[in-house]
Scaffold this active site. Structure first.
Site, PDB file in Angstrom:
ATOM      1  CB  SER A  37      -0.933   0.015   1.221  1.00 61.75           C
ATOM      2  OG  SER A  37      -0.162   0.056   2.422  1.00 61.75           O
ATOM      3  CB  SER A 104       3.014  -4.742   3.023  1.00 61.83           C
ATOM      4  OG  SER A 104       2.966  -3.741   3.996  1.00 61.83           O
ATOM      5  CG  PHE A 105      -2.627  -3.049   1.575  1.00 65.95           C
ATOM      6  CD1 PHE A 105      -3.768  -2.490   2.122  1.00 65.95           C
ATOM      7  CD2 PHE A 105      -2.614  -3.340   0.210  1.00 65.95           C
ATOM      8  CE1 PHE A 105      -4.895  -2.254   1.329  1.00 65.95           C
ATOM      9  CE2 PHE A 105      -3.721  -3.110  -0.583  1.00 65.95           C
ATOM     10  CZ  PHE A 105      -4.872  -2.575  -0.014  1.00 65.95           C
ATOM     11  CG  ASP A 225       9.571  -4.585   7.434  1.00 68.89           C
ATOM     12  OD1 ASP A 225       9.345  -3.367   7.412  1.00 68.89           O
ATOM     13  OD2 ASP A 225       8.880  -5.424   6.830  1.00 68.89           O
ATOM     14  CG  HIS A 253       8.010  -3.292   4.032  1.00 65.66           C
ATOM     15  ND1 HIS A 253       7.463  -4.246   4.855  1.00 65.66           N
ATOM     16  CD2 HIS A 253       6.967  -2.764   3.337  1.00 65.66           C
ATOM     17  CE1 HIS A 253       6.162  -4.298   4.670  1.00 65.66           C
ATOM     18  NE2 HIS A 253       5.832  -3.416   3.742  1.00 65.66           N
TER      19      HIS A 253
END
Length: 276
Positions: A37, A104-105, A225, A253
């Site tokens: 995101s 992630s998202f 991260d 990340h």
């Protein structure tokens, strides 16, 4: 897979009422990649180093989620909008069951789809994933709070990568331009307004539901991260019975970029092997 002049633009399909731009490459068992995101993100930006390797073994599909890239920006963003879009995407393409990779998202979305629609998922891979509750990090708060500007974009990218060598002026310019495409910044401003802890919580799936996940699950995280804490990966590994965890050192990340060849090989092995 896409126009050579605009590789981020692929085919278009109605996915649960959202006109969805997606990349489609390779043949074989379907694997759907769900992006993260960050501002200016798209399926191409997130997965450009992943798709070619996976497409040698599988049919790889990478949609732009609603509000991102070159998909519709309909407003009313949230877990229901995005998970309905994923299921609508599978339905529109006639895919009964796929493996999911979520970043992630996108990891939070993939996790929720696996919980709510387990029959649609074969295997699950979660990379730097949301999906459990955690105190929002400074990195994630900064990323979600992005305001337009090349220098601000560079600061966003600085929080993503372990190695500063990956964060060039050119990359910041490319991502800034992507975040400035018509409608993108307006959609971005709607998604994660402050206070942002509530959006972490809204993307979390109850732990008792996560424990019910029957799918083989690969969990990947960067040790360094700054956006999504490593503890998320350990928590998911503890909750999901048929899971395995790989942690990359000297990695932020961006496992799929910072350790691209190793990450891709790991996915190919995981999706190719017989169920255990």
């Amino acid at each position: 897979m896409a126009d050579a002049q605009r590789p981020e633009i692929g085919a278009s399909i109605d996915a649960g009422g959202v006109t969805t731009n997606y990349l489609d490459a390779g043949q074989g068992a379907p694997v759907v990649l769900v992006h993260g995101s960050g501002p200016g993100v798209s399926a191409y930006a997130n997965w450009r180093l992943t798709i070619p390797d996976l497409a040698q073994h599988f049919r790889v599909l990478a949609p732009d989620m609603a509000g991102f890239g070159f998909s519709d920006k309909p407003g009313d963003y949230g877990m229901k909008r995005w998970t309905d879009q994923i299921i609508g995407f599978l339905d529109a393409l006639g895919l009964e069951r796929v493996s999911l990779v979520g970043n992630s998202f996108g990891g939070g979305l993939a996790l929720r789809v696996a919980v709510e629609h387990p029959q649609r998922v074969d295997k699950l891979a979660l990379m730097g994933a949301m999906g459990v509750e955690f105190p929002i990090t400074e990195g994630l708060d900064f990323v979600w709070g992005y305001e337009p500007g090349i220098e601000t974009m560079r600061q966003v990218l600085d929080r993503m990568a372990y190695s500063r060598e990956l964060v060039s002026d050119e990359l910041a310019e490319v991502r800034y331009r992507a975040a400035s495409e018509p409608g993108v910044q307006e959609a971005w401003a709607e998604m994660f307004p402050a206070p942002r802890q509530r959006w972490v919580e809204s993307m979390a799936t109850p732990e008792e539901r996560i424990q019910e996940i029957p799918h083989e699950t690969l969990i990947v995280h960067g040790r360094d991260d700054k956006v999504i804490p490593l503890e998320n990966a350990h928590r998911l590994n503890a909750l999901i019975e048929r899971s395995e965890l790989h942690v990359f050192g000297r990695c932020g990340h961006w496992s799929q970029i910072e350790w691209a060849a190793d990450f891709n090989a790991m996915l190919v092995r995981f999706f190719s092997r017989e169920p255990r």
